[in-house]
Design a protein around this motif. Structure first.
Motif, PDB file in Angstrom:
ATOM      1  N   UNK A  19       0.874  -1.171   0.000  1.00  0.00           N
ATOM      2  CA  UNK A  19       0.000   0.000   0.000  1.00  0.00           C
ATOM      3  C   UNK A  19       0.911   1.220   0.000  1.00  0.00           C
ATOM      4  N   UNK A  20       0.723   2.161  -0.934  1.00  0.00           N
ATOM      5  CA  UNK A  20       1.672   3.260  -1.082  1.00  0.00           C
ATOM      6  C   UNK A  20       1.651   4.291   0.041  1.00  0.00           C
ATOM      7  N   UNK A  21       0.654   4.267   0.896  1.00  0.00           N
ATOM      8  CA  UNK A  21       0.583   5.279   1.941  1.00  0.00           C
ATOM      9  C   UNK A  21       0.585   4.663   3.320  1.00  0.00           C
ATOM     10  N   UNK A  22       0.422   5.503   4.325  1.00  0.00           N
ATOM     11  CA  UNK A  22       0.415   5.015   5.702  1.00  0.00           C
ATOM     12  C   UNK A  22      -0.968   5.152   6.340  1.00  0.00           C
ATOM     13  N   UNK A  23      -2.032   5.280   5.499  1.00  0.00           N
ATOM     14  CA  UNK A  23      -3.388   5.405   6.007  1.00  0.00           C
ATOM     15  C   UNK A  23      -3.847   4.057   6.569  1.00  0.00           C
ATOM     16  N   UNK A  24      -4.689   4.134   7.606  1.00  0.00           N
ATOM     17  CA  UNK A  24      -5.260   2.888   8.125  1.00  0.00           C
ATOM     18  C   UNK A  24      -6.638   2.681   7.485  1.00  0.00           C
TER      19      UNK A  24
END
Length: 69
Positions: free
Chosen positions: A52-57
């Motif tokens: 997943x390219x981001x750090x969002x949950x």
């Protein structure tokens, strides 16, 4: 698509003959296989699976999707 013209005149016999045929490509047609590149374990979609390219949950993503819909 758009056609730009500089003027409109009555069609001559030569014009009718030329425009009554389906146009053909000027160059040799390419084959889709010519553009395919073999994928390996670290290229193409295999490079993206499981990442997943981001750090969002999950909650952040659900919230963003809810706002967009």
């Amino acid at each position: 698509q758009r056609i730009e013209v500089e003027g409109i005149v009555q069609a001559a016999e030569d014009d009718l003959e030329a425009w009554s045929q389906m146009p053909r490509p000027l160059l040799q047609q390419s084959r889709p296989a010519e553009f395919r590149i073999q994928q390996g374990p670290r290229s193409g979609i295999n490079e993206l699976i499981g990442k997943w390219p981001g750090d969002e949950n999950d909650e952040d993503i659900a919230s963003l999707l809810e706002r967009l819909s």
